[in-house]
Motif scaffolding. Structure first.
Motif, short mmCIF file in Angstrom:
data_model
loop_
_atom_site.label_atom_id
_atom_site.label_comp_id
_atom_site.label_asym_id
_atom_site.label_seq_id
_atom_site.Cartn_x
_atom_site.Cartn_y
_atom_site.Cartn_z
N THR A 1 -2.86 7.15 -3.65
CA THR A 1 -1.83 8.19 -3.74
C THR A 1 -2.19 9.24 -4.77
O THR A 1 -2.02 10.45 -4.54
N GLY B 1 -0.16 1.60 6.55
CA GLY B 1 -0.01 0.21 6.12
C GLY B 1 1.25 -0.44 6.66
O GLY B 1 1.20 -1.48 7.33
N LEU C 1 0.83 -1.20 0.00
CA LEU C 1 0.00 0.00 0.00
C LEU C 1 0.87 1.25 0.00
O LEU C 1 0.47 2.30 -0.54
N PHE C 2 2.06 1.15 0.57
CA PHE C 2 2.99 2.28 0.62
C PHE C 2 4.16 2.12 -0.35
O PHE C 2 4.49 3.05 -1.10
N GLY D 1 -2.87 1.30 -3.31
CA GLY D 1 -1.93 2.35 -2.95
C GLY D 1 -1.73 3.36 -4.07
O GLY D 1 -1.68 4.57 -3.81
N SER E 1 -0.98 -2.98 -4.01
CA SER E 1 -0.29 -2.08 -4.93
C SER E 1 -1.27 -1.17 -5.67
O SER E 1 -1.08 0.05 -5.73
N LEU F 1 -0.52 7.05 3.87
CA LEU F 1 -0.52 5.62 3.54
C LEU F 1 0.50 4.84 4.36
O LEU F 1 0.51 3.61 4.32
#
Length: 297
Positions: free
Chosen positions: A246, A266, A116-117, A242, A239, A263
């Motif tokens: 973002t 996560g 996620l990050f 994220g 992914s 984020l």
């Protein structure tokens, strides 16, 4: 889009099976270090692509894809020499999710939260340097190579420490330190931005060998490939989430750094899970971690 789905599908399958094959052959005290060596080799390939990014300014970005064709003969030669691992070749019990659901969910959730990050932090870096810092393509290449090359230190040292000191402590420290330094890198300018990128690369790189070994280690031979495929699929969900988040948050805040800071929840969850829920697998044989393999042989 269609060609990328096919290409990335094959590339991901290759990456998963290569890691599994390597770790199945390694002795118990060298699995994390072996993964660090594989990761370092992979980084050389990625670094080569970045080093050639100047071609996008001089000629055309399409040449970057043409260069990749030079590797096909090498891949064909390696393919003819590959053999099955000894662990897979010997008799083993075919198993499924039953009895392994807890470990599967634990690693799957970890993959979602981490990606996620990490994926948007990586994918948006070029856009951040170009749009928010005014870098040219050549300067972007210089920044990425000059700051990330030090990640090799974190990969190798992290792999060795994960084998000697344990996966959990190294993994949790690498997640917190790497993510924290990366966020600072996105929020500052000038030479501090370069310095924090180096810090994030060195510390964050240790995540790969310290946490990457759990996928092959925590599942028996008859379920190892499928389990890691499922975990990788869940990682892709993180992914995509994220990247979308973002983009939306960056539009709202006006900069990518603030979006990534939010984020970071996560990876924070990942650090807690590693410390509280992950088993310690260092110094243990795969048969001890997966009794089904011993029963099958």
């Amino acid at each position: 889009v269609g060609s990328q789905v096919v290409a990335r599908g094959f590339a991901t399958a290759a990456a998963v099976t290569v890691v599994i094959a390597a770790l199945e052959e390694m002795p118990k005290n060298n699995r994390a270090f072996a993964l660090s060596v594989e990761t370092a080799a992979s980084a050389i390939g990625a670094g080569t692509c970045i080093a050639l990014l100047f071609l996008a300014d001089l000629l055309s970005w399409r040449l970057l894809y043409a260069v990749a064709l030079l590797g096909l003969p090498l891949v064909a030669g390696i393919g003819r020499r590959l053999q099955e691992t000894r662990r897979f070749a010997r008799p083993h019990v075919e198993t499924g999710v039953a009895g392994h659901g807890g470990r599967l969910w634990l690693l799957g959730i970890t993959a979602v939260c981490l990606n996620l990050f990490t994926i948007p932090a990586s994918q948006f870096q070029n856009e951040y340097l170009r749009d928010e810092r005014g870098f040219s393509a050549g300067r972007i290449s210089l920044f990425v190579i000059a700051t990330n090359i030090f990640g090799a230190i974190g990969i190798i040292v992290g792999g060795r420490l994960a084998d000697t000191r344990g996966r959990r402590s190294v993994g949790a420290f690498a997640v917190v330190g790497g993510v924290g330094a990366t966020i600072v890198m996105y929020l500052v300018t000038g030479w501090p931005m370069w310095a924090w990128s180096v810090v994030g690369a060195v510390i964050g790189a240790a995540v790969v060998p310290s946490l990457g070994v759990f996928g092959p280690e925590l599942f028996p031979t008859g379920f190892r490939g499928r389990a890691n495929g499922i975990i990788t699929g869940m990682a892709r969900v993180g992914s995509v989430a994220g990247l979308v988040a973002t983009g939306i948050l960056a539009d709202r805040f006006g900069e990518i750094g603030q979006a990534l800071a939010l984020l970071a929840i996560g990876p924070a969850i990942v650090a807690v899970l590693v410390v509280t829920a992950f088993p310690e697998t260092a110094h243990q044989d795969l048969d001890d971690l997966n009794p089904e393999d011993r029963a099958g042989s």
